[in-house]
Design a protein around this motif. Structure first.
Motif, mmCIF file in Angstrom:
data_model
loop_
_atom_site.group_PDB
_atom_site.id
_atom_site.type_symbol
_atom_site.label_atom_id
_atom_site.label_comp_id
_atom_site.label_asym_id
_atom_site.label_seq_id
_atom_site.Cartn_x
_atom_site.Cartn_y
_atom_site.Cartn_z
ATOM 1 N N ARG A 1 31.681 16.939 1.347
ATOM 2 C CA ARG A 1 30.924 18.053 2.097
ATOM 3 C C ARG A 1 29.746 17.657 2.707
ATOM 4 N NH1 ARG A 1 30.383 21.792 -3.487
ATOM 5 N NH2 ARG A 1 32.810 21.613 -3.895
ATOM 6 N N PHE A 2 29.026 17.987 4.311
ATOM 7 C CA PHE A 2 28.272 17.564 4.414
ATOM 8 C C PHE A 2 27.183 18.263 4.006
ATOM 9 C CE2 PHE A 2 31.872 14.865 6.120
ATOM 10 C CZ PHE A 2 31.413 14.679 7.398
ATOM 11 N N MET A 3 26.590 18.372 3.767
ATOM 12 C CA MET A 3 24.942 19.216 3.440
ATOM 13 C C MET A 3 23.544 18.883 4.560
ATOM 14 S SD MET A 3 23.677 19.644 -0.356
ATOM 15 C CE MET A 3 23.377 17.244 -1.058
ATOM 16 N N PRO A 4 23.809 19.183 5.540
ATOM 17 C CA PRO A 4 22.636 19.399 5.817
ATOM 18 C C PRO A 4 20.693 20.041 5.106
ATOM 19 C CG PRO A 4 23.743 19.789 7.549
ATOM 20 C CD PRO A 4 24.244 20.599 5.837
ATOM 21 N N ASN A 5 19.763 18.665 5.136
ATOM 22 C CA ASN A 5 18.827 19.133 4.552
ATOM 23 C C ASN A 5 17.873 20.511 5.214
ATOM 24 O OD1 ASN A 5 18.253 15.657 5.126
ATOM 25 N ND2 ASN A 5 18.416 16.552 3.037
ATOM 26 N N ALA A 6 17.056 21.406 4.449
ATOM 27 C CA ALA A 6 16.683 22.431 5.150
ATOM 28 C C ALA A 6 15.272 21.236 5.482
ATOM 29 C CB ALA A 6 16.102 23.208 3.818
ATOM 30 N N VAL A 7 14.404 20.658 4.864
ATOM 31 C CA VAL A 7 13.131 20.600 5.017
ATOM 32 C C VAL A 7 13.419 18.723 4.554
ATOM 33 C CG1 VAL A 7 10.543 20.429 4.990
ATOM 34 C CG2 VAL A 7 11.514 22.245 5.101
ATOM 35 N N PRO A 8 13.652 18.338 5.073
ATOM 36 C CA PRO A 8 13.970 16.780 4.597
ATOM 37 C C PRO A 8 12.472 16.127 4.259
ATOM 38 C CG PRO A 8 14.349 16.478 7.075
ATOM 39 C CD PRO A 8 14.071 17.888 6.808
ATOM 40 N N PRO A 9 12.433 15.030 3.012
ATOM 41 C CA PRO A 9 11.363 14.763 2.558
ATOM 42 C C PRO A 9 10.567 13.470 3.158
ATOM 43 C CG PRO A 9 12.469 14.555 1.343
ATOM 44 C CD PRO A 9 13.518 15.129 2.385
ATOM 45 N N LEU B 1 31.651 21.774 5.202
ATOM 46 C CA LEU B 1 29.763 22.256 5.321
ATOM 47 C C LEU B 1 29.536 22.914 3.554
ATOM 48 C CD1 LEU B 1 28.171 22.430 7.119
ATOM 49 C CD2 LEU B 1 28.192 24.481 7.630
ATOM 50 N N GLU B 2 28.496 22.372 3.147
ATOM 51 C CA GLU B 2 27.636 22.706 2.380
ATOM 52 C C GLU B 2 26.232 23.657 2.398
ATOM 53 O OE1 GLU B 2 27.025 24.093 -0.919
ATOM 54 O OE2 GLU B 2 28.058 23.258 -1.441
ATOM 55 N N PRO B 3 25.839 24.638 2.580
ATOM 56 C CA PRO B 3 24.774 24.569 3.214
ATOM 57 C C PRO B 3 24.223 25.210 2.348
ATOM 58 C CG PRO B 3 26.461 26.853 2.428
ATOM 59 C CD PRO B 3 27.425 25.694 3.093
ATOM 60 N N PHE B 4 24.252 24.691 0.705
ATOM 61 C CA PHE B 4 23.393 24.525 -0.030
ATOM 62 C C PHE B 4 22.240 24.469 0.002
ATOM 63 C CE2 PHE B 4 21.342 23.638 -4.087
ATOM 64 C CZ PHE B 4 21.569 24.373 -4.954
ATOM 65 N N GLU B 5 21.626 23.522 0.551
ATOM 66 C CA GLU B 5 20.174 22.920 0.791
ATOM 67 C C GLU B 5 19.359 23.835 1.512
ATOM 68 O OE1 GLU B 5 19.291 19.071 0.766
ATOM 69 O OE2 GLU B 5 19.514 18.526 -1.218
ATOM 70 N N ILE B 6 19.933 24.126 2.591
ATOM 71 C CA ILE B 6 19.396 25.265 4.497
ATOM 72 C C ILE B 6 18.889 26.892 3.628
ATOM 73 C CG2 ILE B 6 20.062 26.409 5.579
ATOM 74 C CD1 ILE B 6 20.493 23.559 6.832
ATOM 75 N N PHE C 1 17.357 14.818 -6.557
ATOM 76 C CA PHE C 1 17.689 15.329 -8.124
ATOM 77 C C PHE C 1 17.985 16.412 -8.515
ATOM 78 C CE2 PHE C 1 15.503 16.022 -11.803
ATOM 79 C CZ PHE C 1 15.810 15.708 -12.568
ATOM 80 N N GLU C 2 17.176 17.738 -7.803
ATOM 81 C CA GLU C 2 17.319 18.709 -8.277
ATOM 82 C C GLU C 2 18.317 19.682 -6.854
ATOM 83 O OE1 GLU C 2 13.028 19.921 -6.170
ATOM 84 O OE2 GLU C 2 12.421 19.166 -7.412
ATOM 85 N N THR C 3 18.696 18.822 -5.591
ATOM 86 C CA THR C 3 20.129 19.791 -5.479
ATOM 87 C C THR C 3 21.114 19.696 -6.509
ATOM 88 O OG1 THR C 3 19.054 19.269 -2.953
ATOM 89 C CG2 THR C 3 21.126 19.506 -3.907
ATOM 90 N N MET C 4 20.864 18.183 -6.941
ATOM 91 C CA MET C 4 22.305 18.234 -7.327
ATOM 92 C C MET C 4 22.419 18.852 -9.131
ATOM 93 S SD MET C 4 24.107 16.081 -5.699
ATOM 94 C CE MET C 4 25.249 16.203 -6.777
ATOM 95 N N THR C 5 21.103 18.899 -9.433
ATOM 96 C CA THR C 5 20.576 18.890 -10.966
ATOM 97 C C THR C 5 21.100 20.795 -11.172
ATOM 98 O OG1 THR C 5 19.189 18.123 -11.428
ATOM 99 C CG2 THR C 5 19.431 20.123 -12.399
ATOM 100 N N LEU C 6 21.336 21.522 -9.294
ATOM 101 C CA LEU C 6 21.953 22.865 -9.421
ATOM 102 C C LEU C 6 23.093 23.076 -9.025
ATOM 103 C CD1 LEU C 6 18.676 24.433 -7.524
ATOM 104 C CD2 LEU C 6 18.763 24.471 -9.534
ATOM 105 N N LEU C 7 23.854 21.826 -8.108
ATOM 106 C CA LEU C 7 24.769 21.677 -7.938
ATOM 107 C C LEU C 7 25.927 21.854 -9.104
ATOM 108 C CD1 LEU C 7 25.601 20.118 -4.496
ATOM 109 C CD2 LEU C 7 25.613 22.742 -4.762
ATOM 110 N N MET C 8 25.886 20.831 -10.284
ATOM 111 C CA MET C 8 25.911 20.686 -11.226
ATOM 112 C C MET C 8 26.174 21.874 -12.154
ATOM 113 S SD MET C 8 25.265 16.460 -12.063
ATOM 114 C CE MET C 8 26.442 16.274 -13.136
ATOM 115 N N GLN C 9 24.889 22.252 -12.330
ATOM 116 C CA GLN C 9 25.006 23.842 -12.982
ATOM 117 C C GLN C 9 26.278 25.299 -12.722
ATOM 118 O OE1 GLN C 9 21.210 24.418 -13.025
ATOM 119 N NE2 GLN C 9 20.529 23.438 -14.284
ATOM 120 N N ARG C 10 26.045 24.940 -11.013
ATOM 121 C CA ARG C 10 27.241 25.680 -10.411
ATOM 122 C C ARG C 10 28.556 25.288 -10.509
ATOM 123 N NH1 ARG C 10 26.774 26.091 -3.296
ATOM 124 N NH2 ARG C 10 28.400 24.246 -4.006
#
Length: 190
Positions: free
Chosen positions: A35-43, A72-77, A86-95
């Motif tokens: 899955r290609f996951m574009p960042n919303a606002v890259p840190p 396509l993985e739109p999760f972060e956007i 870390f936050e993204t992976m925690t949420l994806l693993m819950q999902r």
């Protein structure tokens, strides 16, 4: 258990090195999909004149459309805000509790892992896969599985600079992505 690779990034724009890296990792590790996951606002990186999150999402969709193993993985956007892995992976693993995630990074990210937000906790919940990148050492004290892939010294920065100065980007990114960039007048192509 399903094995899914995640390739995060700005994809500003996505180019052939991203595609090669994802394809090599998927093939060598036997992943079910990447899955290609574009960042919303890259840190780490955001600049005036960059494509919007929605434009980067569309360019990424166009870049991967012809490979059934790529998604396509739109999760972060969709989530919005600053994207911390870390936050993204925690949420994806819950999902998706029944998935083993392989987070794919290039040599530049391997070198910088020690600066990542909650890196020690992140290392406990995701399997990191690294691909060498010209100009970077690709070395870390963290546990990263290295995958060999053809080395191409290419970055989104180089592509943006070429577009802004009217130089060719042929063969550096998928034709559909170049066409979209020109139609939308991105990166100074108007």
């Amino acid at each position: 258990m399903k094995k899914i690779g995640l390739l995060g990034g700005t994809f500003n724009p996505p180019h052939i090195a991203h595609l090669i890296m994802a394809n090599e990792v998927a093939d060598q590790l036997g992943l079910d999909e990447v899955r290609f996951m574009p960042n919303a606002v890259p840190p780490h990186k955001i600049k005036q004149g960059d494509a919007t999150a929605e434009e980067r999402l569309e360019m990424t969709r166009l870049a991967i459309v012809d490979n059934p193993r790529f998604k396509l993985e739109p999760f972060e956007i969709e989530r919005g805000g600053v994207s911390y892995t870390f936050e993204t992976m925690t949420l994806l693993m819950q999902r998706e509790a029944d998935v083993m995630f392989y987070f794919i990074i290039g040599g530049d990210s391997i070198d910088a892992l020690g600066t990542w937000y909650h890196i020690d906790e992140l290392m406990k919940i995701v399997h990191f896969v690294g691909v060498q990148r010209p100009g970077f050492f690709g070395e870390t004290t963290y546990d990263v599985e290295l995958v060999e892939a053809p080395l191409i010294d290419l970055s989104s920065t180089i592509i943006r600079e070429r577009l802004q100065t009217g130089k060719t980007v042929r063969y550096l990114l998928p034709e559909a992505v170049e066409q979209y960039i020109r139609e939308e007048g991105l990166y100074g192509t108007r």
